[in-house]
Design an enzyme around this catalytic site. Structure first.
Site, PDB file in Angstrom:
ATOM      1  N   LYS A  61     -10.251   0.278  -2.568  1.00 34.47           N
ATOM      2  CA  LYS A  61     -10.156   0.080  -1.120  1.00 34.47           C
ATOM      3  C   LYS A  61     -10.455   1.393  -0.395  1.00 34.47           C
ATOM      4  O   LYS A  61      -9.604   2.274  -0.335  1.00 34.47           O
ATOM      5  CB  LYS A  61      -8.761  -0.424  -0.729  1.00 34.47           C
ATOM      6  CG  LYS A  61      -8.581  -0.616   0.792  1.00 34.47           C
ATOM      7  CD  LYS A  61      -7.180  -1.133   1.121  1.00 34.47           C
ATOM      8  CE  LYS A  61      -6.929  -1.175   2.609  1.00 34.47           C
ATOM      9  NZ  LYS A  61      -5.586  -1.677   2.967  1.00 34.47           N
TER      10      LYS A  61
ATOM     11  N   LYS B  68      -6.934   3.353  -3.632  1.00 31.28           N
ATOM     12  CA  LYS B  68      -7.328   3.401  -2.216  1.00 31.28           C
ATOM     13  C   LYS B  68      -7.551   4.837  -1.796  1.00 31.28           C
ATOM     14  O   LYS B  68      -6.775   5.728  -2.134  1.00 31.28           O
ATOM     15  CB  LYS B  68      -6.220   2.737  -1.379  1.00 31.28           C
ATOM     16  CG  LYS B  68      -6.442   2.739   0.124  1.00 31.28           C
ATOM     17  CD  LYS B  68      -5.300   1.996   0.819  1.00 31.28           C
ATOM     18  CE  LYS B  68      -5.360   2.137   2.334  1.00 31.28           C
ATOM     19  NZ  LYS B  68      -4.237   1.439   2.999  1.00 31.28           N
TER      20      LYS B  68
ATOM     21  N   ASP C 117       0.863  -1.184   0.000  1.00 34.32           N
ATOM     22  CA  ASP C 117       0.000   0.000   0.000  1.00 34.32           C
ATOM     23  C   ASP C 117       0.896   1.230   0.000  1.00 34.32           C
ATOM     24  O   ASP C 117       1.534   1.547   1.008  1.00 34.32           O
ATOM     25  CB  ASP C 117      -0.902   0.023   1.235  1.00 34.32           C
ATOM     26  CG  ASP C 117      -1.979  -1.065   1.213  1.00 34.32           C
ATOM     27  OD1 ASP C 117      -1.710  -2.164   0.678  1.00 34.32           O
ATOM     28  OD2 ASP C 117      -3.077  -0.808   1.735  1.00 34.32           O
TER      29      ASP C 117
END
Length: 320
Positions: A256, A220, A157
């Site tokens: 996400k 995300k 991430d």
């Protein structure tokens, strides 16, 4: 700059990413976002009522989509192992409860998480690239990523350079994502925009397309470390982006939302957004995740209530 391996999505946009000027022209040529309409649609979808069997299915689906997360300076190997145990068996009293999708930790805790989850199928996700601010040189960001991958992380991430993005240096952001993608190797790459710092919906749409063009496997919303994190509206906008990107390229990208999603009611609202915007293909933890820590406990309490008819309360779920 390391050599970048082409992929179908980036190849399709080769002309667009040839220069800062062409990339800026493309991103600023995207349709403007109708903020009122976006927020109204997100609010309307959030009123959908899910009952009985459908609710039980939605709760289990949401559990299976959680990236159970601990990203604190006080994290210890013991805490990570405890969360790994919870990821593997969220409800120790009920073996039918699904496992979570992943455990998300800092790079220095990745090896501990990998050992605790070995052979389980639960992924290890690691934040990288000087998370959460992203204020570091590219060499440091790449070293951060390689350390996490070397420790066994299945997913990375990363955070974008919001300063560069807001200054309009889109090619720099694109090239950093591409370099991190290369450093991540076989690990899936989630690109974090920190939507609360991007100021406008138009910027969120541009960041979504920029991340996807650069080769993100997921886009995300947030780090969970700022005041405004995932919202129904910004997630809806990103779901529209991945839907439109697949229509244009044939490449599917995950989404996400992270930060601020704490209750089963919240999670189900987001699942409705997924189904009604991107479609059923995204209703799978390979394509949709929740970045959360406290959400799991509420989902488990609601699950127990559906099973027993009684609301047991927080004392009856394990402490994170």
């Amino acid at each position: 700059m390391p050599k970048i391996t082409p992929d179908p999505a980036t190849h399709a946009f080769a002309d667009i990413t040839a220069s800062d000027r062409s990339l800026r022209s493309f991103l600023h040529g995207l349709p403007g976002v109708d903020a009122v309409g976006l927020e109204a649609r997100a609010a309307s979808l959030g009123t959908r009522s899910i009952k009985t069997t459908a609710k039980a299915y939605a709760i289990d689906l949401a559990i299976s989509m959680i990236d159970l997360t601990t990203l604190e300076g006080a994290d210890t190997p013991g805490k990570v192992r405890s969360l790994a145990a919870k990821a593997l068996r969220p409800d120790p009293t009920d073996r039918t409860a699904p496992t979570t999708a992943a455990l998300c930790v800092y790079p220095d805790m990745a090896a501990t998480a990998v050992a605790a989850l070995a052979g389980s199928g639960v992924k290890v996700a690691s934040v990288a690239t000087a998370f959460p601010a992203g204020r570091a040189s590219l060499s440091v960001k790449l070293a951060d990523t390689r350390d996490a991958v070397a420790a066994g992380a299945d997913e990375i991430d990363m955070v974008i350079d919001r300063g560069a993005f807001l200054a309009g240096h889109y090619l720099k952001v694109y090239e950093e994502i591409r370099a991190v993608k290369e450093a991540a190797g076989a690990a899936r790459l989630k690109v974090i925009f920190e939507t609360g710092e991007l100021s406008t919906y138009d910027n969120i749409r541009r960041a979504s397309w920029l991340g996807m063009i650069a080769g993100a496997d997921f886009i995300k919303t947030s780090t969970g470390k700022v005041g405004v994190n995932a919202t129904p509206a910004n997630t809806l906008l990103m779901l529209e982006a991945v839907r439109d990107f697949r229509e244009r390229t044939g490449v599917q990208i995950g989404v996400k939302p992270a930060g601020g999603i704490r209750t089963s009611k919240d999670a189900i609202k987001f699942l409705v957004l997924v189904n009604e915007t991107a479609g059923e293909d995204w209703l799978d933890n390979h394509w949709f995740r929740f970045g959360a820590s406290s959400l799991l406990n509420d989902l488990l309490m609601q699950r127990q209530k559906l099973s027993t008819g009684r609301y047991s309360g927080p004392d009856y779920v394990t402490v994170d």
